[in-house]
Design an enzyme around this catalytic site. Structure first.
Site, PDB file in Angstrom:
ATOM      1  N   LEU A 145       0.860  -1.175   0.000  1.00  0.00           N
ATOM      2  CA  LEU A 145       0.000   0.000   0.000  1.00  0.00           C
ATOM      3  C   LEU A 145       0.897   1.226   0.000  1.00  0.00           C
ATOM      4  CD1 LEU A 145      -2.707  -0.883   2.710  1.00  0.00           C
ATOM      5  CD2 LEU A 145      -3.017  -0.878   0.224  1.00  0.00           C
ATOM      6  N   ASP A 146       0.403   2.329  -0.573  1.00  0.00           N
ATOM      7  CA  ASP A 146       1.142   3.587  -0.506  1.00  0.00           C
ATOM      8  C   ASP A 146       1.385   3.966   0.953  1.00  0.00           C
ATOM      9  OD1 ASP A 146       1.015   3.766  -3.252  1.00  0.00           O
ATOM     10  OD2 ASP A 146      -0.649   5.194  -3.265  1.00  0.00           O
ATOM     11  N   MET A 147       2.434   4.715   1.184  1.00  0.00           N
ATOM     12  CA  MET A 147       2.772   5.166   2.530  1.00  0.00           C
ATOM     13  C   MET A 147       1.588   5.874   3.193  1.00  0.00           C
ATOM     14  SD  MET A 147       5.887   7.709   3.585  1.00  0.00           S
ATOM     15  CE  MET A 147       6.210   8.166   5.295  1.00  0.00           C
ATOM     16  N   THR A 197      -1.606   5.521   2.682  1.00  0.00           N
ATOM     17  CA  THR A 197      -2.821   4.711   2.755  1.00  0.00           C
ATOM     18  C   THR A 197      -2.756   3.769   3.944  1.00  0.00           C
ATOM     19  OG1 THR A 197      -2.940   4.763   0.337  1.00  0.00           O
ATOM     20  CG2 THR A 197      -4.295   3.130   1.454  1.00  0.00           C
ATOM     21  N   ARG A 212      -5.988   7.116  -6.512  1.00  0.00           N
ATOM     22  CA  ARG A 212      -5.801   8.544  -6.289  1.00  0.00           C
ATOM     23  C   ARG A 212      -5.888   9.317  -7.609  1.00  0.00           C
ATOM     24  NH1 ARG A 212      -0.646   7.983  -2.155  1.00  0.00           N
ATOM     25  NH2 ARG A 212      -0.897  10.231  -1.784  1.00  0.00           N
TER      26      ARG A 212
END
Length: 237
Positions: free
Chosen positions: A76-78, A80, A183
């Protein structure tokens, strides 16, 4: 905002100074499900999934301190939060990784986006290619000439108010797994996710203390039992 070199060095030093008990408690606190093959956790927002080039503070690194056998499957993105699954042996890692390649796992995210978007209950899909744009690092953009398509299914859940601004709560289901896909798809339809430090500006950025994107549901086949399993994580915003 990017970390300065000084801040990165301080964070790395702090992480290295923690005792084993810190990592064991961290792992226990975020564990959703665990058995001999898999480990499902609830990632906090603001923590990298894996170590960066300079910053050596990440979910994977912390879990490895608690259990060196843990193996990465997806990320996951940082910014998120939400559900991530790790393997605890090579066979499970290979099995679940193939599921992701074959797009078998089902993932659902909740997000809040800026403004009033469509009517409550509206459903649809966003199908536009997303690619990394090196001139605006770390941003990604929609590029209709890009060869790899990106597909997101959505449902409008509610229109809400956040600090005097109208926002829309949406359920997002990525069919493909491009970086920053959800996003960028929200930017594409004109409703950036609130609190997004990369894509949001002005009120859309400041009305929320973090990116309002959370991986709330994960469904896939257990690598040895063969049964479909589901996990849920309550949305924190």
């Amino acid at each position: 905002m990017p970390f300065t070199d000084e801040a990165i060095n301080a964070l790395n030093a702090q992480e290295n100074a923690y005792p084993l008990a810190f990592f064991q408690k961290f792992a226990q606190d975020i564990t959703v499900y665990e058995d001999d093959d898999i480990w499902v956790v609830d990632k906090p927002a603001g923590l990298l999934s894996v170590d960066g080039k300079s910053l050596k503070v990440s979910l994977l690194a912390r879990l490895e301190r608690a259990n060196p056998a843990v193996k990465l499957i997806h990320r996951l993105d940082m910014d998120t939060s939400g559900l991530l699954i790790f393997a605890k042996n090579a066979a499970a890692q290979s099995h679940i990784s193939k599921q992701f390649i074959d797009r078998l796992p089902q993932k659902s995210y909740q997000a809040r986006v800026f403004g009033a978007w469509q009517r409550v209950g509206a459903k649809g899909e966003i199908s536009v290619p997303v690619r990394y744009e090196p001139t605006t690092k770390p941003r990604h953009i929609v590029d209709y000439d890009w060869s790899k398509h990106a597909l997101t299914l959505y449902e409008v859940l509610a229109h809400e108010e956040c600090k005097g601004q109208v926002v829309t709560r949406v359920l997002l289901k990525p069919v493909t797994g491009r970086s920053h896909q959800l996003r960028v798809h929200m930017v594409h339809v004109g409703h950036v996710m609130i609190g997004d430090p990369i894509y949001a500006e002005g009120d859309a950025l400041t009305i929320a203390p973090r990116l309002n994107l959370h991986a709330q549901h994960l469904r896939l086949k257990h690598p040895t039992l063969g049964a479909w399993m589901d996990w849920e994580s309550p949305c924190p915003f």
